[in-house]
Every structure is written in C-alpha cells, then in structure tokens.
Design a protein around this motif. Structure first.
Motif, short mmCIF file in Angstrom:
data_model
loop_
_atom_site.label_atom_id
_atom_site.label_comp_id
_atom_site.label_asym_id
_atom_site.label_seq_id
_atom_site.Cartn_x
_atom_site.Cartn_y
_atom_site.Cartn_z
N UNK A 1 43.04 -0.05 24.05
CA UNK A 1 43.50 1.04 23.54
C UNK A 1 44.60 1.61 22.57
N UNK A 2 43.82 0.62 21.39
CA UNK A 2 44.78 0.44 20.55
C UNK A 2 43.77 0.79 19.10
N UNK A 3 44.25 1.25 18.40
CA UNK A 3 42.58 1.69 17.26
C UNK A 3 44.01 1.31 15.48
N UNK A 4 43.25 1.08 14.62
CA UNK A 4 43.56 1.42 13.20
C UNK A 4 42.79 3.06 12.11
N UNK A 5 43.48 2.93 11.00
CA UNK A 5 43.14 4.15 10.81
C UNK A 5 41.22 3.43 10.44
N UNK A 6 40.81 4.93 10.32
CA UNK A 6 39.56 4.41 10.00
C UNK A 6 38.29 3.69 11.23
N UNK A 7 38.89 3.71 12.41
CA UNK A 7 38.33 2.63 13.65
C UNK A 7 36.87 3.88 13.83
N UNK A 8 35.93 3.64 14.50
CA UNK A 8 34.72 4.22 14.87
C UNK A 8 35.74 3.69 16.40
N UNK A 9 36.18 5.21 17.34
CA UNK A 9 36.48 4.45 18.42
C UNK A 9 35.02 5.26 19.50
N UNK A 10 35.26 5.21 20.94
CA UNK A 10 34.71 5.06 21.92
C UNK A 10 35.91 5.72 22.96
N UNK A 11 35.98 7.02 22.45
CA UNK A 11 37.11 7.52 23.44
C UNK A 11 37.04 9.03 24.22
N UNK A 12 37.64 9.08 24.70
CA UNK A 12 37.78 10.46 26.18
C UNK A 12 38.97 11.78 25.21
N UNK A 13 38.24 12.65 25.49
CA UNK A 13 38.81 13.79 24.76
C UNK A 13 38.20 15.93 25.63
N UNK A 14 39.17 16.07 26.05
CA UNK A 14 39.16 17.46 26.57
C UNK A 14 37.54 16.88 27.43
N UNK A 15 38.49 15.67 28.18
CA UNK A 15 37.17 15.24 29.35
C UNK A 15 35.97 14.81 29.31
N UNK A 16 36.09 14.93 27.77
CA UNK A 16 34.15 14.70 27.79
C UNK A 16 34.76 13.14 26.75
N UNK A 17 33.46 12.37 27.22
CA UNK A 17 33.30 11.14 26.54
C UNK A 17 32.86 11.22 24.83
N UNK A 18 33.55 11.01 23.65
CA UNK A 18 32.84 10.92 22.35
C UNK A 18 32.66 9.60 21.70
N UNK A 19 31.79 9.81 20.77
CA UNK A 19 32.04 7.93 19.72
C UNK A 19 31.98 9.37 18.09
N UNK A 20 33.89 9.18 17.64
CA UNK A 20 34.37 9.52 17.12
C UNK A 20 35.53 8.59 16.05
N UNK A 21 35.17 8.66 14.68
CA UNK A 21 35.97 8.45 13.83
C UNK A 21 38.03 8.16 13.64
N UNK A 22 38.25 7.83 13.62
CA UNK A 22 39.71 7.88 13.97
C UNK A 22 40.88 7.65 12.68
N UNK A 23 41.42 8.56 12.81
CA UNK A 23 42.22 8.84 11.68
C UNK A 23 43.40 9.49 11.75
N UNK A 24 44.61 9.17 11.57
CA UNK A 24 46.11 9.81 12.40
C UNK A 24 46.87 10.16 10.67
N UNK A 25 46.98 11.32 10.70
CA UNK A 25 48.29 11.78 10.38
C UNK A 25 49.69 12.08 10.66
N UNK A 26 51.10 11.31 10.65
CA UNK A 26 52.13 11.54 11.23
C UNK A 26 51.65 11.03 12.79
N UNK A 27 52.68 11.87 13.38
CA UNK A 27 51.89 11.47 15.07
C UNK A 27 50.94 11.99 15.45
N UNK A 28 49.69 12.93 14.74
CA UNK A 28 48.88 13.38 15.33
C UNK A 28 47.16 12.61 15.10
N UNK A 29 46.55 12.78 16.19
CA UNK A 29 45.03 11.68 15.89
C UNK A 29 44.12 13.40 15.10
N UNK A 30 43.57 12.58 14.24
CA UNK A 30 41.99 13.31 13.47
C UNK A 30 40.91 12.87 14.21
#
Length: 206
Positions: free
Chosen positions: A146-175
């Motif tokens: 359930x943990x990832x670092x900036x720049x990791x490619x993650x398998x995630x759930x977002x708006x009830x959809x499963x996605x593969x995305x690269x994760x970046x964080x700005x403050x407490x925001x996941x982009x």
C-alpha cells in the motif's frame, strides 16, 4: 518459521554462516569487504560466489539496483511459482482488484522476482495511456503493497477503476501520470488506494 536443519544441510558451511550474518546485519547491511572479513575468506569473489548460490537456491533475494537491499527467505522458493492473475475491472466502493478469485494462475520463474513470491500478482495492461513503456496486453508483475515512492509505477484503484499509473506527490496530493503525453496528469480521487508497485513488465508481442 526458521530455516530448519534439513534445509540447512543443502547449504555449504560458508553459506549457512553467511545467511546468519546477512540476517543479523539486515538493518545495517555490510559491504562485500566486511562480509569477507566476517566469513574469514580470502577474497570478495568468494563472498560473491556464495551470495549467488544463496540466490540460486532460493534463500536470498536482492534488489538488482541496490544489492545491499535484500531479503532472507525462511524457506527456499521453488524454481517455478504460480502467480495469481487478476483483471483490471471496476471495483465498486472500497473495492480492490485483489479481492475474490483470480482469473488465472501464471507460471513464473521464481528467480526473476526480486521480492517474496507470496507478494506477487499479475494484471494485464489495458489501453495506450502508458505507452511506449507499457502496451495494451502486456503482463504486469506487481508486488502487493500500500506504499509507494515518488516516481513508482503503481497498480491502483481510483474512482472505482483499476489503473496503472506513475505516482507523484505534491504535499498531500497524489498526482497520477501517464507515459503517453496525450493523457494529462490528474489528481487522485478520495477512494484512491495503491494495490501494488509494478516490478516487471512482460511484453506481449502477439
């Protein structure tokens, strides 16, 4: 569960000693030279040989980009392991793609996984948003976390959809970013959750 006497009999005495040294120093990993001194052997090449044998026999896994990042496996892994494959489907509120029954079990050589096999799962990529690195139909091997670092490619759930995305964080925001520039980055929704980190991409060239 500790490594048993029966399994230890499969190891060279230096490998038995090396496992104990690696376990005791896992929070402050030793260099090859320090391991050489602890083992009381003639050269670091001897240490390297025994490290490779422990990997080959399934007792040790190392991060290829950081050999001092390693895991000791209490039971040797089998050469071939079967990994659950899940679908990239809509999950529903509070859902997870790793719930329920897998749609398939895929045989994989344990040695290509640089983490314990029980944490592995497979999904098949859909769409072109992660091209050119990930194409639709590619098999994605993930490590459950359930943990990832900036720049990791993650398998995630977002708006009830499963996605593969690269994760970046700005403050407490996941982009969430796509590799395909036709798809702009977007901020994660309230139901965002990380299912795992992408560790390997098996290209489907059919």
């Amino acid at each position: 569960m500790l490594i048993t006497l029966a399994t230890m009999k499969k190891l060279h005495p230096n490998q038995e000693k090396l496992i104990h040294i690696l376990r005791e120093s896992i929070d402050d990993p030793l260099t090859m030279f320090e391991l050489m001194e602890e083992l009381d052997v003639a050269s670091t090449s001897v240490v390297h040989h025994h490290v490779k044998q422990l990997e080959k026999k399934g007792f040790l896994k190392r991060n290829p980009s950081n050999p001092r990042d390693y895991q000791i496996l209490e039971d040797p892994e089998k050469p071939i392991t079967y990994i659950n494959q899940y679908g990239l489907a809509e999950c529903g509120p509070n859902g997870t793609i790793l719930d329920g029954s897998p749609i398939d079990r895929i045989p994989i050589a344990s040695r290509i996984l640089k983490f314990p096999t029980e944490k592995a799962f497979i999904v098949v990529a859909k769409g072109d948003s992660m091209e050119p690195r990930i194409s639709s139909g590619d098999f994605i091997i993930g490590e459950k976390t359930t943990l990832a670092n900036d720049g990791d490619i993650v398998v995630c759930v977002n708006e009830e959809k499963a996605l593969i995305k690269q994760l970046y964080r700005k403050d407490t925001v996941n982009i969430l970013h796509s590799f395909n520039t036709a798809y702009p980055p977007f901020i994660s929704a309230e139901d965002f959750k990380i299912e795992g980190i992408v560790r390997s991409i098996l290209k489907n060239n059919i």
